[in-house]
Enzyme design. Structure first.
Site, mmCIF file in Angstrom:
data_model
loop_
_atom_site.group_PDB
_atom_site.id
_atom_site.type_symbol
_atom_site.label_atom_id
_atom_site.label_comp_id
_atom_site.label_asym_id
_atom_site.label_seq_id
_atom_site.Cartn_x
_atom_site.Cartn_y
_atom_site.Cartn_z
ATOM 1 N N CYS A 41 -12.179 28.905 -47.182
ATOM 2 C CA CYS A 41 -12.644 27.634 -47.730
ATOM 3 C C CYS A 41 -13.731 27.080 -46.797
ATOM 4 C CB CYS A 41 -11.472 26.661 -47.833
ATOM 5 S SG CYS A 41 -10.873 26.075 -46.222
ATOM 6 N N GLU A 86 -6.377 31.137 -41.398
ATOM 7 C CA GLU A 86 -7.541 31.468 -40.578
ATOM 8 C C GLU A 86 -7.646 30.545 -39.361
ATOM 9 O OE1 GLU A 86 -8.825 32.036 -44.959
ATOM 10 O OE2 GLU A 86 -7.528 30.701 -43.814
#
Length: 141
Positions: free
Chosen positions: A76, A48
């Site tokens: 996360c 990401e």
């Protein structure tokens, strides 16, 4: 999501945790990546983060307010922070991360700080299986 899954498979083939991410603006793919933490010796080199960096560079703006981010695993806390800073409009993820997920599973960082649209569980079975198979292979070596 299938393109993100293909990136996750590429990550696994290179010994990386199989996570792939794609950033779109409208229907146009702006950037994509997969986990490269081991290759780059960089704990921040999550799929990401790398995809958001590439999209921001390509567009010449660190804000991506019309952006849509596909990722094969629930972000996360670190990636959730980057998503918030980028002002991504929509987050779509595959597998839920029951140990470290920050889009509702363990933490709720994404939805508490913005009006981002979150869609989880897209192609969840396939995304989860990639991760399970990867870690089973690592344990059995």
């Amino acid at each position: 999501m299938q393109d993100a899954v293909a990136l996750a498979k590429k990550a696994a083939s290179q010994g990386e945790v199989p996570v792939g991410a794609i950033v779109l603006k409208g229907t146009k793919v702006i950037a994509s990546s997969f986990n490269k933490t081991r290759q780059l010796n960089d704990p921040t080199a999550h799929a990401e983060i790398l995809a958001l960096r590439a999209a921001a560079k390509k567009l010449g703006n660190y804000r991506l307010p019309d952006g849509l981010l596909y990722t094969t695993l629930e972000p996360c806390p670190m990636c959730a922070g980057a998503i918030l800073e980028a002002r991504i409009k929509t987050l779509i993820f595959g597998a839920y991360d029951i140990k470290n997920g920050a889009a509702g599973s363990v933490y709720n960082l994404v939805s508490k700080n913005t009006k981002i649209e979150i869609i989880g569980g897209v192609e969840e079975a396939e995304c989860s299986l990639l991760l399970k198979d990867f870690f089973n292979q690592k344990r059995n070596k």
